[in-house]
Design a protein around this motif. Structure first.
Motif, PDB file in Angstrom:
ATOM      1  N   TYR A 105       2.148  -2.194   7.665  1.00 22.99           N
ATOM      2  CA  TYR A 105       3.089  -2.709   6.671  1.00 22.99           C
ATOM      3  C   TYR A 105       3.767  -3.979   7.183  1.00 22.99           C
ATOM      4  O   TYR A 105       3.928  -4.961   6.449  1.00 22.99           O
ATOM      5  N   SER A 106       4.168  -3.941   8.454  1.00 23.79           N
ATOM      6  CA  SER A 106       4.861  -5.083   9.043  1.00 23.79           C
ATOM      7  C   SER A 106       3.950  -6.305   9.104  1.00 23.79           C
ATOM      8  O   SER A 106       4.358  -7.416   8.750  1.00 23.79           O
ATOM      9  N   LYS A 107       2.708  -6.104   9.538  1.00 22.58           N
ATOM     10  CA  LYS A 107       1.782  -7.230   9.677  1.00 22.58           C
ATOM     11  C   LYS A 107       1.374  -7.805   8.321  1.00 22.58           C
ATOM     12  O   LYS A 107       1.128  -9.006   8.198  1.00 22.58           O
ATOM     13  N   LEU A 108       1.292  -6.941   7.303  1.00 19.84           N
ATOM     14  CA  LEU A 108       0.937  -7.409   5.964  1.00 19.84           C
ATOM     15  C   LEU A 108       2.154  -7.892   5.183  1.00 19.84           C
ATOM     16  O   LEU A 108       2.012  -8.434   4.087  1.00 19.84           O
ATOM     17  N   ASP A 109       3.352  -7.651   5.756  1.00 23.21           N
ATOM     18  CA  ASP A 109       4.609  -8.028   5.110  1.00 23.21           C
ATOM     19  C   ASP A 109       4.739  -7.339   3.752  1.00 23.21           C
ATOM     20  O   ASP A 109       5.004  -7.969   2.724  1.00 23.21           O
ATOM     21  N   VAL A 110       4.540  -6.012   3.762  1.00 17.93           N
ATOM     22  CA  VAL A 110       4.680  -5.209   2.549  1.00 17.93           C
ATOM     23  C   VAL A 110       5.616  -4.045   2.839  1.00 17.93           C
ATOM     24  O   VAL A 110       5.911  -3.737   3.999  1.00 17.93           O
ATOM     25  N   GLY A 111       6.068  -3.375   1.769  1.00 16.14           N
ATOM     26  CA  GLY A 111       7.047  -2.319   1.957  1.00 16.14           C
ATOM     27  C   GLY A 111       6.539  -0.912   1.745  1.00 16.14           C
ATOM     28  O   GLY A 111       7.232   0.051   2.070  1.00 16.14           O
ATOM     29  N   ASN A 112       5.328  -0.775   1.184  1.00 15.31           N
ATOM     30  CA  ASN A 112       4.833   0.574   0.925  1.00 15.31           C
ATOM     31  C   ASN A 112       3.309   0.588   0.852  1.00 15.31           C
ATOM     32  O   ASN A 112       2.658  -0.461   0.917  1.00 15.31           O
ATOM     33  N   ARG A 113       2.780   1.783   0.689  1.00 14.15           N
ATOM     34  CA  ARG A 113       1.332   1.999   0.697  1.00 14.15           C
ATOM     35  C   ARG A 113       0.640   1.256  -0.450  1.00 14.15           C
ATOM     36  O   ARG A 113      -0.401   0.627  -0.262  1.00 14.15           O
ATOM     37  N   THR A 114       1.233   1.338  -1.638  1.00 11.79           N
ATOM     38  CA  THR A 114       0.631   0.692  -2.810  1.00 11.79           C
ATOM     39  C   THR A 114       0.506  -0.812  -2.607  1.00 11.79           C
ATOM     40  O   THR A 114      -0.533  -1.412  -2.907  1.00 11.79           O
ATOM     41  N   GLU A 115       1.570  -1.429  -2.076  1.00  8.43           N
ATOM     42  CA  GLU A 115       1.536  -2.871  -1.836  1.00  8.43           C
ATOM     43  C   GLU A 115       0.502  -3.221  -0.768  1.00  8.43           C
ATOM     44  O   GLU A 115      -0.191  -4.241  -0.878  1.00  8.43           O
ATOM     45  N   ALA A 116       0.406  -2.376   0.257  1.00  5.84           N
ATOM     46  CA  ALA A 116      -0.563  -2.628   1.333  1.00  5.84           C
ATOM     47  C   ALA A 116      -1.988  -2.573   0.797  1.00  5.84           C
ATOM     48  O   ALA A 116      -2.819  -3.439   1.106  1.00  5.84           O
ATOM     49  N   ILE A 117      -2.273  -1.556  -0.012  1.00  9.25           N
ATOM     50  CA  ILE A 117      -3.619  -1.414  -0.577  1.00  9.25           C
ATOM     51  C   ILE A 117      -3.936  -2.583  -1.498  1.00  9.25           C
ATOM     52  O   ILE A 117      -5.032  -3.152  -1.452  1.00  9.25           O
ATOM     53  N   ARG A 118      -2.957  -2.954  -2.332  1.00 11.53           N
ATOM     54  CA  ARG A 118      -3.172  -4.065  -3.266  1.00 11.53           C
ATOM     55  C   ARG A 118      -3.470  -5.362  -2.507  1.00 11.53           C
ATOM     56  O   ARG A 118      -4.370  -6.123  -2.874  1.00 11.53           O
ATOM     57  N   LYS A 119      -2.725  -5.597  -1.434  1.00 16.25           N
ATOM     58  CA  LYS A 119      -2.929  -6.821  -0.666  1.00 16.25           C
ATOM     59  C   LYS A 119      -4.274  -6.791   0.055  1.00 16.25           C
ATOM     60  O   LYS A 119      -4.993  -7.793   0.096  1.00 16.25           O
TER      61      LYS A 119
END
Length: 232
Positions: A198-212
């Protein structure tokens, strides 16, 4: 880790079994097969995590067996372990889903490290095989490799091999417990890895990580077909 060994030389199989189980106590050789057809049958009867597969064998060769096994059991990792450096064998094996292509003259300790790396999501090729293959494919792949490198976002290069593997599994919809079981770590360890992702992708949750991650989902597939020299 449950391992199936496939080779038409019984003496080699027996020796390899002893070497693997002595060098890494987490390795358990659960079966020996003398050809690809036997391997296909055994994976349906045994619990297998990884296969070391020869290429040339009677009845059914390792390349054909790899295709059948990967179609039915995609979670099983397969490393080709052979004496043949032929470009066509390498390309066909990787095309059929093999996770590695190693030569039998590999030092035992390096083979153990290679098995562990493949379970962490790496695709490995013996340096001599990779060098020869790169030379033969260089002209055709130069433009494709250049475009691929240009399209990789900065955050992807921050990820280590295990984090990349976890992202692949997240994209496939795996739960934390399923990921932990698949890569042989605890659930808390997976939670720690995902927090770092999450930190490396600069996202806050699982859904955002998967989308990115899905924005370059094709790279996770294409990278299997672009061959780089392995370093150990």
């Amino acid at each position: 880790m449950n391992i199936l060994l496939v080779d038409d030389q019984l003496l080699f199989l027996e020796s390899l079994k002893i070497v693997l189980e002595n060098l890494d106590k987490t390795f358990k050789v659960v079966g020996l097969a003398g050809n690809g057809e036997e391997a296909v049958k055994l994976v349906q009867e045994l619990s297998v995590d990884l296969i070391l597969m020869d290429v040339r064998m009677p009845v059914m060769d390792g390349v054909a067996a790899t295709k059948i096994i990967k179609e039915k059991f995609p979670k099983i990792n397969i490393i080709m372990l052979t004496t043949f450096e032929d470009d066509e064998y390498v390309k066909d094996a990787l095309h059929n889903g093999a996770d590695g292509y190693m030569l039998k003259n590999i030092p035992p300790e390096m083979l153990v490290s290679s098995i562990q790396a493949v379970k962490d999501g790496a695709v490995l090729i013996s340096p001599s095989v990779a060098g020869h293959l790169i030379d033969s494919m260089y002209v055709n792949n130069k433009k494709a490799a250049s475009n691929l490198k240009r399209d990789i976002p900065d955050w992807y290069n921050l990820l280590n091999s295990r984090e990349k593997n976890i992202i692949k599994l997240l994209i496939k919809g795996r739960s934390n417990s399923e990921i932990a079981e698949e890569i042989f770590v605890g659930s808390q360890t997976i939670r720690n890895y995902i927090s770092v992702i999450y930190s490396k992708l600069d996202v806050g949750n699982r859904t955002e990580a998967i989308r990115k991650a899905q924005q370059i989902d094709s790279f996770f597939t294409i990278s299997y077909n672009v061959i780089y020299k392995s370093t150990f």
